[in-house]
Design a protein around this motif. Structure first.
Motif, PDB file in Angstrom:
ATOM      1  N   ARG A 165       0.820  -1.221   0.000  1.00 38.15           N
ATOM      2  CA  ARG A 165       0.000   0.000   0.000  1.00 38.15           C
ATOM      3  C   ARG A 165       0.852   1.267   0.000  1.00 38.15           C
ATOM      4  NH1 ARG A 165       0.066  -2.222   4.990  1.00 38.15           N
ATOM      5  NH2 ARG A 165       0.569  -0.904   6.780  1.00 38.15           N
ATOM      6  N   HIS A 166       2.085   1.176   0.486  1.00 36.82           N
ATOM      7  CA  HIS A 166       2.938   2.370   0.534  1.00 36.82           C
ATOM      8  C   HIS A 166       3.226   2.922  -0.863  1.00 36.82           C
ATOM      9  CE1 HIS A 166       3.257   1.252   4.639  1.00 36.82           C
ATOM     10  NE2 HIS A 166       4.115   0.254   4.444  1.00 36.82           N
ATOM     11  N   ALA A 167       3.258   2.046  -1.863  1.00 34.94           N
ATOM     12  CA  ALA A 167       3.553   2.503  -3.224  1.00 34.94           C
ATOM     13  C   ALA A 167       2.389   3.260  -3.846  1.00 34.94           C
ATOM     14  CB  ALA A 167       3.912   1.303  -4.102  1.00 34.94           C
ATOM     15  N   MET A 168       1.239   3.292  -3.188  1.00 37.23           N
ATOM     16  CA  MET A 168       0.066   3.979  -3.730  1.00 37.23           C
ATOM     17  C   MET A 168       0.075   5.479  -3.423  1.00 37.23           C
ATOM     18  SD  MET A 168      -2.839   1.252  -2.563  1.00 37.23           S
ATOM     19  CE  MET A 168      -2.645  -0.524  -2.781  1.00 37.23           C
ATOM     20  N   ALA A 169       0.819   5.896  -2.418  1.00 37.25           N
ATOM     21  CA  ALA A 169       0.771   7.279  -1.953  1.00 37.25           C
ATOM     22  C   ALA A 169       1.042   8.308  -3.053  1.00 37.25           C
ATOM     23  CB  ALA A 169       1.746   7.468  -0.789  1.00 37.25           C
ATOM     24  N   PRO A 170       2.055   8.120  -3.934  1.00 35.56           N
ATOM     25  CA  PRO A 170       2.298   9.133  -4.970  1.00 35.56           C
ATOM     26  C   PRO A 170       1.104   9.384  -5.877  1.00 35.56           C
ATOM     27  CG  PRO A 170       4.187   7.672  -4.768  1.00 35.56           C
ATOM     28  CD  PRO A 170       3.105   7.070  -3.934  1.00 35.56           C
ATOM     29  N   ALA A 171       0.314   8.356  -6.156  1.00 35.67           N
ATOM     30  CA  ALA A 171      -0.866   8.551  -7.010  1.00 35.67           C
ATOM     31  C   ALA A 171      -1.877   9.456  -6.324  1.00 35.67           C
ATOM     32  CB  ALA A 171      -1.497   7.204  -7.346  1.00 35.67           C
ATOM     33  N   TYR A 172      -2.048   9.286  -5.023  1.00 34.31           N
ATOM     34  CA  TYR A 172      -2.997  10.128  -4.280  1.00 34.31           C
ATOM     35  C   TYR A 172      -2.506  11.579  -4.248  1.00 34.31           C
ATOM     36  CZ  TYR A 172      -5.640   6.086  -2.663  1.00 34.31           C
ATOM     37  OH  TYR A 172      -6.434   4.974  -2.612  1.00 34.31           O
ATOM     38  N   VAL A 173      -1.207  11.774  -4.083  1.00 28.42           N
ATOM     39  CA  VAL A 173      -0.663  13.141  -4.069  1.00 28.42           C
ATOM     40  C   VAL A 173      -0.830  13.801  -5.435  1.00 28.42           C
ATOM     41  CG1 VAL A 173       1.441  14.504  -3.790  1.00 28.42           C
ATOM     42  CG2 VAL A 173       0.983  12.598  -2.240  1.00 28.42           C
ATOM     43  N   ALA A 174      -0.543  13.052  -6.509  1.00 28.66           N
ATOM     44  CA  ALA A 174      -0.664  13.613  -7.859  1.00 28.66           C
ATOM     45  C   ALA A 174      -2.109  13.980  -8.176  1.00 28.66           C
ATOM     46  CB  ALA A 174      -0.127  12.609  -8.878  1.00 28.66           C
TER      47      ALA A 174
END
Length: 250
Positions: free
Chosen positions: A97-106
């Motif tokens: 799940r940690h790899a999902m964070a950049p998509a939420y920020v973008a």
């Protein structure tokens, strides 16, 4: 699918221990269609059963994860976030799940460009939760701080400290720089306006004083000139005796 119940069940199987070996091997054969290798003890058989069960249970999760990653690489951050939301709904503690964070920020940045601050703030907070504790979250924190500062500015109570804090967290935050410059311009404009009002009040007061002095000077009374004293009138009684005297003399 309940994580707590699943973990408790596996702990119970482990508590049975070696006595459950033949039951575990039968379960493995029913699950895979193959007999487990003879070298495997009951612990290894149990681990393989659990692993295969997780693969089947998380098959849809991995499929959604793949869809989300493909959308993220293509720059379709809204689709990526939608897929990741479904992954987290099925597996809240998913290991990747940690790899999902950049998509939420973008995607949050895209929403900010459209003016949707409320939805963007929600995505940023979710990205903060997904980011590992030991990772750098200064960029996310800076954006959330700027959103708070914007809300206060709209309410008429700007807070420079929040913007300064945002720039400390992320010196490259363009929105924080823009708001700081805007507040500085407004402060200068207010100072200029205050000076103008002060000058106008001073001019007005001076004009009023001058008018008052001018009116007072025009109304000042002129000095009175001395008037001659009136002469006493001649009384008739004083003339009659003189007339009588003249008659007697004649």
């Amino acid at each position: 699918d309940r994580r707590e119940l699943r973990e408790a069940s596996r702990q119970a199987i482990g508590a049975i221990g070696e006595a459950a070996e033949w039951h575990l091997k039968d379960t493995y054969e029913s699950l895979t269609g193959d007999k487990p290798p003879r070298a495997w003890d009951w612990k290894r058989v149990a681990q393989e059963i659990f692993r295969r069960h997780d693969q089947a249970r998380l098959a849809k999760v991995f499929r959604l994860l793949g869809e989300g990653r493909a959308a993220q690489r293509a720059g379709r951050h809204a689709d990526a976030v939608k897929a990741f939301d479904q992954v987290l709904a099925r597996a809240p503690l998913f290991e990747e799940r940690h790899a999902m964070a950049p998509a939420y920020v973008a995607h949050a940045e895209e929403l900010l460009a459209k003016g949707d601050r409320e939805q963007a703030a929600m995505l940023l907070r979710k990205a903060r939760r997904l980011t590992p504790k030991d990772a750098d979250t200064s960029r996310i924190e800076a954006q959330l701080t700027v959103l708070e500062a914007e809300q206060l500015i709209e309410e008429g109570i700007p807070d420079r400290f929040l913007l300064q804090r945002a720039l400390e967290l992320d010196p490259d935050n363009a929105r924080a720089k823009e708001l700081m410059a805007s507040l500085a311009t407004e402060a200068e404009a207010r100072q200029d306006e205050s000076k103008q009002w002060t000058a106008m009040i001073g001019v007005g007061a001076f004009a009023l004083i001058a008018m008052a002095l001018l009116v007072g000077w025009r109304r000042k009374p002129k000095p009175s000139q001395p008037q001659p004293e009136p002469q006493a009138p001649i009384e008739p009684q004083q003339q009659e005796p003189q007339q009588e005297t003249q008659q007697e003399t004649q």
